[in-house]
Design a protein around this motif. Structure first.
Motif, PDB file in Angstrom:
ATOM      1  N   LEU A 447       0.779  -1.034   0.056  1.00 15.05           N
ATOM      2  CA  LEU A 447      -0.198   0.024  -0.073  1.00 15.05           C
ATOM      3  C   LEU A 447       0.696   1.193  -0.108  1.00 15.05           C
ATOM      4  O   LEU A 447       0.398   2.290  -0.816  1.00 15.05           O
ATOM      5  CB  LEU A 447      -0.892  -0.105   1.116  1.00 15.05           C
ATOM      6  N   THR A 448       1.851   1.182   0.651  1.00 18.77           N
ATOM      7  CA  THR A 448       2.999   2.293   0.656  1.00 18.77           C
ATOM      8  C   THR A 448       3.197   2.820  -0.614  1.00 18.77           C
ATOM      9  O   THR A 448       3.612   3.766  -0.984  1.00 18.77           O
ATOM     10  CB  THR A 448       4.182   1.917   1.841  1.00 18.77           C
ATOM     11  N   ARG A 449       3.935   1.398  -1.367  1.00 19.82           N
ATOM     12  CA  ARG A 449       4.296   1.830  -2.492  1.00 19.82           C
ATOM     13  C   ARG A 449       3.334   2.324  -3.448  1.00 19.82           C
ATOM     14  O   ARG A 449       3.554   3.301  -4.226  1.00 19.82           O
ATOM     15  CB  ARG A 449       4.876   0.450  -3.294  1.00 19.82           C
ATOM     16  N   LEU A 450       2.339   1.739  -3.463  1.00 20.48           N
ATOM     17  CA  LEU A 450       1.011   2.315  -4.300  1.00 20.48           C
ATOM     18  C   LEU A 450       0.724   3.771  -4.069  1.00 20.48           C
ATOM     19  O   LEU A 450       0.301   4.395  -4.939  1.00 20.48           O
ATOM     20  CB  LEU A 450      -0.234   1.241  -3.954  1.00 20.48           C
ATOM     21  N   ARG A 451       0.882   4.043  -2.879  1.00 24.28           N
ATOM     22  CA  ARG A 451       0.551   5.547  -2.478  1.00 24.28           C
ATOM     23  C   ARG A 451       1.375   6.510  -3.224  1.00 24.28           C
ATOM     24  O   ARG A 451       1.191   7.498  -3.404  1.00 24.28           O
ATOM     25  CB  ARG A 451       0.532   5.618  -0.735  1.00 24.28           C
ATOM     26  N   LYS A 452       2.646   5.842  -3.304  1.00 20.07           N
ATOM     27  CA  LYS A 452       3.699   6.930  -3.914  1.00 20.07           C
ATOM     28  C   LYS A 452       3.586   6.503  -5.430  1.00 20.07           C
ATOM     29  O   LYS A 452       4.499   7.101  -6.041  1.00 20.07           O
ATOM     30  CB  LYS A 452       4.969   6.500  -3.275  1.00 20.07           C
ATOM     31  N   ASN A 453       2.500   5.991  -5.646  1.00 24.34           N
ATOM     32  CA  ASN A 453       2.380   5.933  -7.278  1.00 24.34           C
ATOM     33  C   ASN A 453       3.373   5.364  -7.888  1.00 24.34           C
ATOM     34  O   ASN A 453       3.868   5.194  -9.111  1.00 24.34           O
ATOM     35  CB  ASN A 453       2.046   7.335  -7.869  1.00 24.34           C
ATOM     36  N   ARG A 454       3.860   4.133  -7.367  1.00 24.21           N
ATOM     37  CA  ARG A 454       4.804   3.309  -7.859  1.00 24.21           C
ATOM     38  C   ARG A 454       4.127   2.063  -8.089  1.00 24.21           C
ATOM     39  O   ARG A 454       3.488   1.220  -7.500  1.00 24.21           O
ATOM     40  CB  ARG A 454       6.107   2.910  -6.869  1.00 24.21           C
ATOM     41  N   LYS A 455       4.351   1.796  -9.254  1.00 22.55           N
ATOM     42  CA  LYS A 455       3.899   0.478  -9.786  1.00 22.55           C
ATOM     43  C   LYS A 455       4.237  -0.810  -9.496  1.00 22.55           C
ATOM     44  O   LYS A 455       5.795  -0.788  -9.016  1.00 22.55           O
ATOM     45  CB  LYS A 455       4.162   0.509 -11.456  1.00 22.55           C
ATOM     46  N   LEU A 456       3.745  -1.858  -8.879  1.00 26.08           N
ATOM     47  CA  LEU A 456       4.465  -3.011  -8.234  1.00 26.08           C
ATOM     48  C   LEU A 456       5.057  -3.838  -9.378  1.00 26.08           C
ATOM     49  O   LEU A 456       4.359  -3.981 -10.432  1.00 26.08           O
ATOM     50  CB  LEU A 456       3.215  -3.806  -7.705  1.00 26.08           C
ATOM     51  N   SER A 457       6.357  -4.113  -8.773  1.00 21.99           N
ATOM     52  CA  SER A 457       6.732  -5.128  -9.737  1.00 21.99           C
ATOM     53  C   SER A 457       6.256  -6.585  -9.726  1.00 21.99           C
ATOM     54  O   SER A 457       5.211  -6.658  -8.841  1.00 21.99           O
ATOM     55  CB  SER A 457       8.172  -5.443  -9.347  1.00 21.99           C
ATOM     56  N   HIS A 458       6.574  -7.313 -10.712  1.00 24.95           N
ATOM     57  CA  HIS A 458       6.015  -8.783 -10.698  1.00 24.95           C
ATOM     58  C   HIS A 458       6.149  -9.402  -9.164  1.00 24.95           C
ATOM     59  O   HIS A 458       5.052 -10.129  -9.053  1.00 24.95           O
ATOM     60  CB  HIS A 458       6.692  -9.470 -12.117  1.00 24.95           C
ATOM     61  N   GLY A 459       7.149  -9.402  -8.741  1.00 28.10           N
ATOM     62  CA  GLY A 459       7.332 -10.119  -7.282  1.00 28.10           C
ATOM     63  C   GLY A 459       6.557  -9.534  -6.266  1.00 28.10           C
ATOM     64  O   GLY A 459       5.842 -10.167  -5.579  1.00 28.10           O
ATOM     65  N   GLU A 460       6.715  -8.070  -6.273  1.00 27.44           N
ATOM     66  CA  GLU A 460       5.884  -7.450  -5.247  1.00 27.44           C
ATOM     67  C   GLU A 460       4.408  -7.745  -5.577  1.00 27.44           C
ATOM     68  O   GLU A 460       3.786  -8.010  -4.430  1.00 27.44           O
ATOM     69  CB  GLU A 460       6.122  -5.999  -5.456  1.00 27.44           C
ATOM     70  N   GLN A 461       3.870  -7.932  -6.651  1.00 29.14           N
ATOM     71  CA  GLN A 461       2.391  -8.023  -6.997  1.00 29.14           C
ATOM     72  C   GLN A 461       2.089  -9.608  -6.359  1.00 29.14           C
ATOM     73  O   GLN A 461       1.144  -9.713  -5.857  1.00 29.14           O
ATOM     74  CB  GLN A 461       2.209  -8.203  -8.394  1.00 29.14           C
ATOM     75  N   GLN A 462       3.074 -10.340  -6.682  1.00 21.89           N
ATOM     76  CA  GLN A 462       2.881 -11.976  -6.137  1.00 21.89           C
ATOM     77  C   GLN A 462       2.822 -11.900  -4.515  1.00 21.89           C
ATOM     78  O   GLN A 462       2.193 -12.528  -3.763  1.00 21.89           O
ATOM     79  CB  GLN A 462       3.677 -12.887  -6.838  1.00 21.89           C
ATOM     80  N   GLU A 463       3.834 -11.121  -3.996  1.00 26.94           N
ATOM     81  CA  GLU A 463       3.939 -11.015  -2.575  1.00 26.94           C
ATOM     82  C   GLU A 463       2.654 -10.635  -2.101  1.00 26.94           C
ATOM     83  O   GLU A 463       1.893 -10.958  -0.936  1.00 26.94           O
ATOM     84  CB  GLU A 463       5.085 -10.097  -2.114  1.00 26.94           C
ATOM     85  N   LEU A 464       1.811  -9.519  -2.581  1.00 27.04           N
ATOM     86  CA  LEU A 464       0.741  -8.786  -2.078  1.00 27.04           C
ATOM     87  C   LEU A 464      -0.376  -9.778  -2.277  1.00 27.04           C
ATOM     88  O   LEU A 464      -1.136 -10.114  -1.532  1.00 27.04           O
ATOM     89  CB  LEU A 464       0.315  -7.643  -2.790  1.00 27.04           C
ATOM     90  N   GLU A 465      -0.445 -10.426  -3.386  1.00 31.30           N
ATOM     91  CA  GLU A 465      -1.589 -11.607  -3.458  1.00 31.30           C
ATOM     92  C   GLU A 465      -1.423 -12.711  -2.511  1.00 31.30           C
ATOM     93  O   GLU A 465      -2.310 -13.140  -1.962  1.00 31.30           O
ATOM     94  CB  GLU A 465      -1.410 -12.341  -4.957  1.00 31.30           C
ATOM     95  N   VAL A 466      -0.096 -13.067  -2.159  1.00 35.06           N
ATOM     96  CA  VAL A 466       0.268 -14.146  -1.047  1.00 35.06           C
ATOM     97  C   VAL A 466      -0.416 -13.548   0.060  1.00 35.06           C
ATOM     98  O   VAL A 466      -1.047 -14.222   1.166  1.00 35.06           O
ATOM     99  CB  VAL A 466       1.710 -14.311  -0.970  1.00 35.06           C
ATOM    100  N   ALA A 467      -0.175 -12.472   0.572  1.00 33.98           N
ATOM    101  CA  ALA A 467      -0.587 -11.669   1.757  1.00 33.98           C
ATOM    102  C   ALA A 467      -1.995 -11.531   1.864  1.00 33.98           C
ATOM    103  O   ALA A 467      -2.743 -11.852   2.742  1.00 33.98           O
ATOM    104  CB  ALA A 467       0.230 -10.125   1.946  1.00 33.98           C
TER     105      ALA A 467
END
Lengths: 484, 459
Positions: A447-467
């Motif tokens: 959420l912090t990354r998204l708040r800074k308007n940074r696109k989630l990388s493939h790995g970050e996206q997967q981490e978020l999905e797992v979470a």
């Protein structure tokens, strides 16, 4: 008779309006089956096979109810000499009356049984047992097929005990099953019970239970994927418009009007995106009828994405925001209230209530959105772009997440026999504190990354999905504990 | 056989098309493909696409992508420019008007510059820098009136690097050819010169280091110390008169080999690296494509069809057209399937005669026969008391039919009772009885307990 290679067939039979269709709707995950139809209007059997990769594991047959059981029984008794010829006599009845409109319903419901289907006899446990259904139970016993009785309680009263003792005399297995409210584990238990009716039916039903379990796990993963995608899009959304460069005076009317227009469009987008997420999750769980009912529900303002009540319910405390990544779970909701001295959720609700503020209170001033910014448009000298958004507040992410998870939970727990409108009553947000610290940390980081308007990388996206998958799991446990 | 870029774009195009399809259909389609493929084989996107295209109707344009066409044209133009520039550059370097020797120092400096450029291009490609991207985008927009596909955007860097390295290689090659042709057709005089206070030995050490890769097996292209000493020239002193004219030309094998080993060879190696990198990143872009994981999931997960899409054959009930009537006064009455209505039937003998339910059909007939005896001029009404919550069945319809035959001239009224004695059943339950009465016909009516809302009853 059904050969051992063929998939078992179960005819769901019973008196009219006793919940046959609701049992079939729940087990076949089909919410388009008309339930509580006028007796006599369902005239044909309908089959609902469970297929896995094209292979049928079992078939449910929804049948019309008995209309003239006493006449049928009278005919059977008049044409039978001994108990040994009863199945043949029932078959003979069907063959003889197949074209007789008076016995059309009975022929429809008996035809799959004489071809080897197992009998699932459904009764309503909320009305008292009366002997009037004995005629149809006797006919079913005459067929000689394996049988199971289901007590499906439709109304509020409970006459299960009297039904159980009566049904036990006619059927091999008697089970209670609330087609509208039974949890998924009971669906599986019921299918396993179907498998107990004949030894060669056990394996296909076991297989079916395995596939359905996996399907449910997959759906949870896919829900996490859908929620993650929606969260990313909603948090980074920006409304932009191209306009002449003359509009550049800060505070001017036209500038304020532009900001208001873009703000409204931004809110509209968020609402629509959330609606899309809801529909996607509902479609995933094969609930196709809810959207229509939801429209009739009038999604009232209190439950709207931007309402004050929503904020109070799903926002998290400042302490949580500050410590989400560092093991704040040890501090319970009450502890957080005490620690933050009036800045937490409960106090926030009180302040909000005192001020009588609507959405604009939090969302106009406190929900930080990157407000109107004007930038020059490259390649066009006298044009500029006006942008509104993205949201700068982590709370927005938590509100969207809370609402999405709550909606998912209701959908995943909802049986397809349910016809009540979907109500999403306000809950509370302390569920997050029950999550594992790693999960909370991953959500907070994303959420912090998204708040800074940074696109989630493939790995970050997967981490978020797992979470989020863990969060869904955690929410279910939290709900179960709350109910308990 | 499509390249990996074509595969990526074809996959992206298919992904965009699939957005319109239902997830259930997609799952069935892709699971079908996975099951039809031989077991244990990793999913091959090219074959999957080929199968879809073979079945589908859009075979003609399957691998025709404007983005690829643009890149081909762009690359070809860039490479052609490189080739031309190679000829011009070498011609410039070898410009010899007879007045002064061609300075090998300048050529070495140029080779060094080229090497640096090649390495910078490689680093830029590997690191993913795209300082030139806006230029390419605007060019593409101008030529094709469209933005580059988002699927291709992570590959623009490696694609540009490969194009640049190819152009650099062609540049080196055409320059070398120009050098060799010049050597054949012209009388070139090479020498070396520098303002720095450098000895011939030091300079020899430099050229020996440059010639290290080939000095062992091609000594003719490795200048000796004598050659270095003999071919130094100074601008103001004029050329060394003591040096034989042929000595000035002896540098050309060294220059050619330097060009080959330090420009062409590195470019070729870096082109290979760029190609491998592009392929690797192309594969990665495919596996990170949002549709890829979803496709794998669809292929690996059994398609479970629970019958959720089977449409129910039942129709919703139609509206009823009749209304309830008031309960007749002192009628004949019969209880159907054990229903009771004591409060609603004052003046009627209790218990009521029974029909339906657990009774035999013969008992129903007996009941009707008894009722027939009770008909008098003033009692030509028959009330059949039923439970409103029980659905009306065909058995009741049969009984009503029998009743109207055996009790001619008698008006039959159904009286569905609510669970609470004396209460009017709710409208939904009454609705099914009104519709039932309409289906049965024969003048059958439906009565209900009076409430304030039921004032519209018909006498």
């Amino acid at each position: 008779m059904v050969s051992s290679e063929e998939a078992p067939v179960f005819a769901v039979v019973g008196h009219p309006n006793r919940g046959k269709s609701s049992v079939v709707a729940t087990l076949s995950q089909n919410d388009s089956i008309a339930i509580a139809l006028e007796p006599g209007t369902t005239r044909e059997s309908q089959t609902y096979p469970l297929r896995v990769d094209g292979r049928t594991l079992y078939t449910l047959v929804d049948t019309p109810g008995f209309q003239r059981p006493r006449r049928v029984l009278e005919w059977l008794e008049a044409h039978s000499l001994s108990a040994s010829d009863r199945p043949d006599t029932v078959a003979a009845f069907v063959h003889q009356h197949r074209d007789n409109p008076r016995f059309r319903d009975e022929c429809e419901l008996l035809a799959p049984i004489i071809e080897g289907a197992g009998i699932i006899y459904v009764v309503d446990g909320s009305v008292p047992y009366t002997a009037e259904q004995e005629a149809e139970m006797t006919i079913l016993r005459w067929t000689g097929q394996p049988s199971l009785a289901l007590i499906n309680r439709i109304g509020p009263d409970d006459h299960t005990a009297s039904w159980q003792s009566a049904l036990g005399q006619f059927f091999q297995i008697v089970r209670n099953f609330d087609a509208v409210r039974a949890p998924f584990e009971q669906h599986l238990g019921l299918l396993k019970a179907f498998g107990q009716l004949r030894p060669d039916w056990e394996q296909p039903l076991e297989d079916a239970v395995g596939f359905l379990t996996r399907q449910r796990e997959d759906r949870q993963w896919r829900s996490a994927h859908l929620i993650a995608a929606a969260l990313a899009e909603m948090m980074t959304h920006q409304e932009s418009r191209t306009l002449p460069k003359t509009l550049d005076t800060a505070g001017s009317d036209s500038r304020q009007a532009l900001e208001a227009r873009l703000r409204e469009r931004w809110y509209q987008y968020q609402r629509e995106r959330e609606e899309t997420l809801r529909r996607d999750v509902e479609t995933l769980y094969q609930h196709h009828q809810i959207a229509r009912q939801e429209a009739a529900l009038s999604w009232h303002h209190d439950h709207d994405l931007f309402s004050e009540e929503t904020r109070q319910v799903w926002a998290v405390s400042k302490a949580y925001l500050a410590t989400a990544g560092f093991g704040a779970g040890a501090v319970g909701g009450v502890g957080i209230d005490a620690l933050t001295l009036g800045h937490s959720l409960g106090a926030g609700a009180l302040i909000g209530g005192l001020l009588g503020a609507a959405g604009s209170y939090f969302y106009g001033d406190r929900l930080a959105i990157r407000a109107l910014s004007l930038g020059s448009l490259k390649g066009a000298g006298d044009l500029q772009t006006a942008t509104f958004g993205p949201v700068q507040d982590l709370q927005f992410g938590y509100i969207v997440l809370g609402r999405a998870v709550d909606h998912w939970w209701h959908i995943s727990q909802r049986n397809h026999a349910g016809r009540e409108p979907l109500e999403l009553p306000p809950s509370e947000s302390h569920w997050l504190e029950n999550l594992h610290s790693e999960t909370r940390k991953a959500i907070q980081q994303a959420l912090t990354r998204l708040r800074k308007n940074r696109k989630l990388s493939h790995g970050e996206q997967q981490e978020l999905e797992v979470a989020l998958h863990s969060a869904l799991e955690g929410y279910s446990h939290w709900r179960l504990e709350s109910i308990a | 056989m499509p390249g990996h870029l074509e595969t990526l774009l074809a996959f992206d195009r298919q992904y965009q098309r699939d957005q319109q399809q239902s997830p259930v259909f997609l799952h069935r389609r892709d699971r079908r493909y996975a099951l039809d493929s031989s077991e244990g084989q990793a999913p091959d996107i090219s074959r999957w696409l080929a199968q879809l295209h073979a079945i589908g109707s859009h075979g003609a344009d399957r691998y025709d992508f404007p983005e690829i066409r643009f890149w081909r044209r762009f690359s070809n133009g860039f490479i052609a420019a490189g080739a031309l520039l190679g000829v011009i550059t070498m011609s410039g370097l070898l410009f010899y008007d007879g007045g002064q020797q061609i300075n090998v120092t300048v050529i070495l400096g140029f080779v060094l510059l080229q090497l640096m450029l090649a390495l910078y291009t490689a680093v830029q490609g590997l690191a993913g820098w795209q300082p030139w991207a806006p230029l390419i985008h605007s060019l593409q927009q101008r030529l094709q009136k469209q933005q580059p596909s988002p699927a291709l955007s992570p590959l623009l860097g490696p694609m540009m690097t490969r194009t640049a390295q190819t152009a650099g290689l062609v540049f080196g090659a055409t320059a070398l050819i120009t050098l060799l042709l010049s050597v054949v057709f012209q009388d070139l005089a090479f020498g070396w010169s520098t303002t720095l206070d450098t000895s011939a030995e030091a300079w020899h050490r430099v050229v020996s280091w440059v010639a290290l890769p080939w000095s062992g097996w091609l000594p003719v292209a490795s200048p000796s110390l004598d050659l270095v000493e003999d071919t130094r020239f100074f601008r103001l002193e004029g050329s060394g008169v003591d040096t034989a004219s042929a000595r000035w030309g002896a540098w050309w094998p060294f220059v050619a080999m330097t060009w080959l080993a330090w420009i062409i060879l590195p470019r070729a190696i870096l082109l290979a690296v760029a190609t491998v990198d592009l392929r690797r990143k192309g594969r990665r872009a495919l596996t990170r494509h949002p549709g890829y994981q979803a496709l794998l999931w669809r292929m690996e997960t059994p398609a479970v069809d629970t019958g959720a899409d089977t449409r129910d054959s039942g129709k919703l009930p139609e509206d009823h057209h009749s209304a309830t009537v008031t309960v007749p006064h002192s009628p004949l009455a019969v209880s159907w399937a054990g229903a009771t209505a004591d409060a609603l039937l004052p003046g009627v003998d209790k218990p009521l005669p029974r029909a339906g339910g657990a009774q035999s059909l013969q008992a129903d007939r007996d009941t009707l026969a008894n009722l027939a005896h009770q008909i008098t001029e003033g009692r030509r009404q028959l009330v059949v008391v039923t439970r409103s919550w029980e659905p009306p069945t065909a058995e009741l319809a049969d009984f009503l039919e029998d009743a109207s035959e055996q009790l001619p001239g008698v008006t039959i009224t159904l009286l569905p009772v609510a669970t609470e004695p004396g209460q009017r059943p709710d409208e939904q339950k009454l609705g099914q009885w009104l519709r039932f009465a309409e289906r049965v016909g024969q003048g059958v009516r439906v009565a209900a307990a009076e409430t304030q809302e039921a004032a519209h009853g018909v006498q």
